[in-house]
Scaffold this active site. Structure first.
Site, PDB file in Angstrom:
ATOM      1  N   ASP A   3       0.795  -1.226   0.000  1.00  0.00           N
ATOM      2  CA  ASP A   3       0.000   0.000   0.000  1.00  0.00           C
ATOM      3  C   ASP A   3       0.829   1.279   0.000  1.00  0.00           C
ATOM      4  O   ASP A   3       0.333   2.345  -0.372  1.00  0.00           O
ATOM      5  CB  ASP A   3      -1.019   0.019   1.151  1.00  0.00           C
ATOM      6  CG  ASP A   3      -0.386  -0.208   2.511  1.00  0.00           C
ATOM      7  OD1 ASP A   3       0.805  -0.562   2.561  1.00  0.00           O
ATOM      8  OD2 ASP A   3      -1.088  -0.038   3.523  1.00  0.00           O
ATOM      9  N   ASP A  33      18.815 -28.867  -4.589  1.00  0.00           N
ATOM     10  CA  ASP A  33      17.455 -28.920  -4.035  1.00  0.00           C
ATOM     11  C   ASP A  33      17.293 -28.020  -2.821  1.00  0.00           C
ATOM     12  O   ASP A  33      16.257 -27.369  -2.642  1.00  0.00           O
ATOM     13  CB  ASP A  33      17.065 -30.359  -3.690  1.00  0.00           C
ATOM     14  CG  ASP A  33      18.087 -31.054  -2.792  1.00  0.00           C
ATOM     15  OD1 ASP A  33      19.293 -30.779  -2.939  1.00  0.00           O
ATOM     16  OD2 ASP A  33      17.692 -31.887  -1.952  1.00  0.00           O
ATOM     17  N   GLY A  85      27.420 -15.769  -1.468  1.00  0.00           N
ATOM     18  CA  GLY A  85      27.071 -17.185  -1.342  1.00  0.00           C
ATOM     19  C   GLY A  85      25.750 -17.447  -0.645  1.00  0.00           C
ATOM     20  O   GLY A  85      25.668 -18.324   0.206  1.00  0.00           O
ATOM     21  N   GLY A  87      19.566 -32.792   0.332  1.00  0.00           N
ATOM     22  CA  GLY A  87      19.961 -31.887   1.409  1.00  0.00           C
ATOM     23  C   GLY A  87      21.060 -30.943   0.995  1.00  0.00           C
ATOM     24  O   GLY A  87      21.327 -30.744  -0.184  1.00  0.00           O
ATOM     25  N   HIS A 122       1.282   1.486  10.411  1.00  0.00           N
ATOM     26  CA  HIS A 122       1.312   0.047  10.167  1.00  0.00           C
ATOM     27  C   HIS A 122       2.556  -0.300   9.340  1.00  0.00           C
ATOM     28  O   HIS A 122       3.214   0.573   8.780  1.00  0.00           O
ATOM     29  CB  HIS A 122       0.042  -0.406   9.429  1.00  0.00           C
ATOM     30  CG  HIS A 122      -0.059   0.113   8.029  1.00  0.00           C
ATOM     31  ND1 HIS A 122      -0.297   1.439   7.729  1.00  0.00           N
ATOM     32  CD2 HIS A 122       0.062  -0.522   6.833  1.00  0.00           C
ATOM     33  CE1 HIS A 122      -0.331   1.606   6.420  1.00  0.00           C
ATOM     34  NE2 HIS A 122      -0.111   0.417   5.845  1.00  0.00           N
ATOM     35  N   HIS A 123       2.888  -1.571   9.257  1.00  0.00           N
ATOM     36  CA  HIS A 123       4.089  -2.070   8.566  1.00  0.00           C
ATOM     37  C   HIS A 123       5.370  -1.585   9.242  1.00  0.00           C
ATOM     38  O   HIS A 123       6.441  -1.578   8.608  1.00  0.00           O
ATOM     39  CB  HIS A 123       4.101  -1.661   7.091  1.00  0.00           C
ATOM     40  CG  HIS A 123       3.109  -2.390   6.237  1.00  0.00           C
ATOM     41  ND1 HIS A 123       2.554  -3.591   6.595  1.00  0.00           N
ATOM     42  CD2 HIS A 123       2.569  -2.072   5.025  1.00  0.00           C
ATOM     43  CE1 HIS A 123       1.716  -3.984   5.644  1.00  0.00           C
ATOM     44  NE2 HIS A 123       1.695  -3.076   4.694  1.00  0.00           N
ATOM     45  N   ASN A 182      20.052 -33.870  -4.277  1.00  0.00           N
ATOM     46  CA  ASN A 182      20.935 -34.768  -3.532  1.00  0.00           C
ATOM     47  C   ASN A 182      20.510 -34.919  -2.070  1.00  0.00           C
ATOM     48  O   ASN A 182      21.301 -35.272  -1.211  1.00  0.00           O
ATOM     49  CB  ASN A 182      22.393 -34.302  -3.641  1.00  0.00           C
ATOM     50  CG  ASN A 182      22.527 -32.793  -3.518  1.00  0.00           C
ATOM     51  OD1 ASN A 182      21.787 -32.167  -2.763  1.00  0.00           O
ATOM     52  ND2 ASN A 182      23.450 -32.208  -4.257  1.00  0.00           N
ATOM     53  N   GLU A 196      27.290 -28.328   2.743  1.00  0.00           N
ATOM     54  CA  GLU A 196      27.441 -28.285   4.199  1.00  0.00           C
ATOM     55  C   GLU A 196      27.891 -29.641   4.739  1.00  0.00           C
ATOM     56  O   GLU A 196      28.643 -29.711   5.720  1.00  0.00           O
ATOM     57  CB  GLU A 196      26.115 -27.885   4.856  1.00  0.00           C
ATOM     58  CG  GLU A 196      25.476 -26.617   4.318  1.00  0.00           C
ATOM     59  CD  GLU A 196      26.269 -25.374   4.647  1.00  0.00           C
ATOM     60  OE1 GLU A 196      27.252 -25.477   5.408  1.00  0.00           O
ATOM     61  OE2 GLU A 196      25.906 -24.301   4.146  1.00  0.00           O
ATOM     62  N   GLU A 241       9.655 -10.147  -2.009  1.00  0.00           N
ATOM     63  CA  GLU A 241      10.658  -9.091  -2.151  1.00  0.00           C
ATOM     64  C   GLU A 241      12.078  -9.646  -2.280  1.00  0.00           C
ATOM     65  O   GLU A 241      12.903  -9.082  -3.005  1.00  0.00           O
ATOM     66  CB  GLU A 241      10.581  -8.131  -0.962  1.00  0.00           C
ATOM     67  CG  GLU A 241       9.318  -7.301  -0.915  1.00  0.00           C
ATOM     68  CD  GLU A 241       8.152  -7.977  -0.197  1.00  0.00           C
ATOM     69  OE1 GLU A 241       7.082  -7.360  -0.074  1.00  0.00           O
ATOM     70  OE2 GLU A 241       8.328  -9.155   0.228  1.00  0.00           O
TER      71      GLU A 241
END
Length: 545
Positions: free
Chosen positions: A51, A466, A439, A495, A137-138, A493, A499, A74
């Site tokens: 708005d 994924d 990254g 996951g 608001h917001h 794969n 990591e 966003e």
């Protein structure tokens, strides 16, 4: 100007936009901003309505040369502006106050880290609400409208809060010109009641945008060239290494001019891939320390002089700061500065000027290139897949390699796609983008949308894991709506594989999705889309286009 009657303090319009003639609103801030975006090359603007920005969006839509691309959220709009800037040189997004601004923050931080000029425009509070102690608001419930601004100050090179038409022109043009000069994002907040109010400042077409060219300090340039030429002409086997800041300096042509003049072999840092032509006869691969292209690392690290052009030595690009590079052998050329070994460091010397001038002072020396050609062994060809055998990753990427041409561009997501895509040999004019400095997983989906929207002459091929896809998957719908023809290889794969390699644990396993079913649901029979699942060793690949 008293704007109290134009709009109430809630941010909702109290009057219609200024008259529209020939498809563009006349004499308003909204029209001025729209024309400026078109003029600098941001002809597609990625947005999420709210708005506080609705009236502004009306005026952007009214500009016939501007295309508003509505995004699902966003964050994705910011990633799309990032991808667009990589192709066009500048991108733009429009979001609403605070709830939108804080959502796009991560994408803008990524653009800042990657030196991309993104114009982030936020529909702000009504100009009559400033200084009233009202709670809107917001917001987080405080009568302080600067929280969003303070967040953006750390990740943009300029900020403009436009709540008065008298200085709006100057604030907007200063912010945009700073983004282009610094190659960084900027933040522009525009009070929600101002875009449609006529003002004499905007009564005529915008004065053509002009950026004064940057010129090197001539004495500094001459000193840098003399010191570098003396250094390199004494070397036996010097090499050239290109880095990501070549883009910021707009020095690709000057880099090749230097390579052609000297005969030095050309390597790239991983974050510089796509900025240096890999079809060049002097190209020897990616220099990435212990994980360099075959034989490239040996040639670079055994050189007695190396010219690093636009490098960023972070923990990623240096493989945990393990590069076997010695400062006393290195010429470091940054966009505005040249450092010669342990000797002088000269500022206000611009990269393109320096490389072009240096090319005229160096003797040709092909020793390192000849050494590379003597030890080089061509890579092996993947063993042909047997019938009913799961597809192997090296076979998959052999097929992706065969798809590449000057009419394609590759987007590589953070994670194992970094390493697999780094091995691709890019044909002439083939684009390549990834986000090595920041990254942020999920970046590639929005970036694919933005890049494809900017480079309609290219077909984008994105390699996405994924885990990353699950962060921003909904923007597939915007790609379909825009009629894009990108190809996404979704490597499932199970996951966060990257990591797992760093530190394994149950938190790296994610819920498996029916990715083909998801994309078909998003498609919903509207637009063009095709998707399939392919079994691959220890994983699945989903192909969507």
């Amino acid at each position: 100007m008293d704007t109290a009657n134009a709009m109430g303090s809630t941010g909702q319009p109290g009057s219609a936009p200024a008259p529209v003639r020939g498809g563009a609103s006349v004499g308003t801030l909204g029209r001025h901003l729209a024309r400026r975006l078109v003029e600098i090359g941001a002809k597609d603007v990625f947005s999420v309505p709210g708005d506080f920005n609705l009236t502004l969006l009306d005026h952007l839509i009214a500009e016939p040369e501007l295309n508003l691309v509505g995004c699902c959220n966003e964050l994705n709009a910011g990633y799309a502006a990032d991808g667009y800037a990589r192709s066009r040189g500048v991108g733009a997004c429009v979001v609403t106050f605070t709830v939108g601004g804080l959502s796009v923050l991560n994408a803008i931080a990524g653009a800042y880290s990657e030196n991309l000029p993104v114009i982030c425009i936020v529909g702000g509070p009504n100009s009559n609400d400033y200084g009233t102690n009202r709670i809107l608001h917001h917001t987080i419930g405080l009568p302080d409208f600067t929280q969003e601004l303070r967040c953006f100050q750390a990740i943009t090179c300029s900020q403009a809060v436009v709540n008065n038409l008298g200085d709006a022109h100057e604030l907007i043009d200063t912010a945009i010109s700073t983004a282009l000069k610094e190659s960084k994002p900027v933040y522009i907040s525009i009070s929600c009641n101002l875009p449609g109010i006529p003002h004499p400042t905007f009564a005529r077409d915008p004065v053509p945008f002009f950026l004064a060219p940057k010129v090197s300090n001539q004495l500094g340039l001459e000193a840098a060239v003399e010191a570098t030429a003396d250094f390199l002409n004494k070397a036996v086997k010097p090499v050239l290494v290109g880095g990501p800041n070549i883009r910021v300096a707009k020095a690709q042509k000057a880099f090749i001019e230097l390579a052609d003049a000297t005969g030095y072999p050309i390597a790239i840092m991983p974050s510089g891939k796509g900025l240096v032509p890999e079809h060049h006869p002097h190209f020897i691969g990616t220099y990435w320390g212990a994980v360099s292209s075959s034989f490239c690392g040996e040639i670079v690290e055994s050189a007695d002089a190396y010219v690093f052009v636009g490098p960023i030595f972070n923990d990623y690009s240096s493989v945990g700061y393990s590069l076997l590079i010695k400062k006393e052998k290195a010429i470091i050329v940054q966009p505005h500065r040249v450092t010669v070994g342990n000797g002088p460091s000269l500022g206000w010397v611009f990269m393109a000027d320096f490389l072009s001038a240096l090319a005229k002072k160096l003797r040709k020396n092909t020793t390192a290139l000849e050494n590379y050609r003597r030890i080089y062994v061509p890579p092996g060809i993947p063993v042909k897949r047997a019938q009913n055998e799961p597809l192997r990753v090296n076979v998959l990427f052999k097929h992706i390699q065969d798809m590449l041409s000057g009419d394609t561009a590759v987007i590589a997501e953070t994670g194992d796609s970094w390493f697999n895509c780094q091995k691709l040999r890019l044909p002439e004019n083939c684009g390549y983008e990834f986000q090595m400095q920041y990254g942020s997983i999920g970046w590639s989906v929005g970036a694919t949308l933005g890049y494809a929207q900017a480079a309609k002459d290219k077909r984008v091929i994105a390699c996405i894991g994924d885990g990353s896809f699950q962060v921003t998957a909904q923007e597939i719908s915007t790609m379909i709506r825009c009629g894009q023809r990108s190809i996404i290889f979704l490597i499932n794969n199970g996951g966060y594989t990257i990591e797992v390699e760093i530190h394994d644990g149950p938190y790296n396993v994610i819920k498996n999705w029916d990715y083909t079913g998801l994309v078909n649901a998003i498609h919903n029979g509207e637009g063009k889309c095709w998707t399939a699942k392919v079994s691959i060793y220890k994983m699945c690949v989903y192909v969507t286009f």
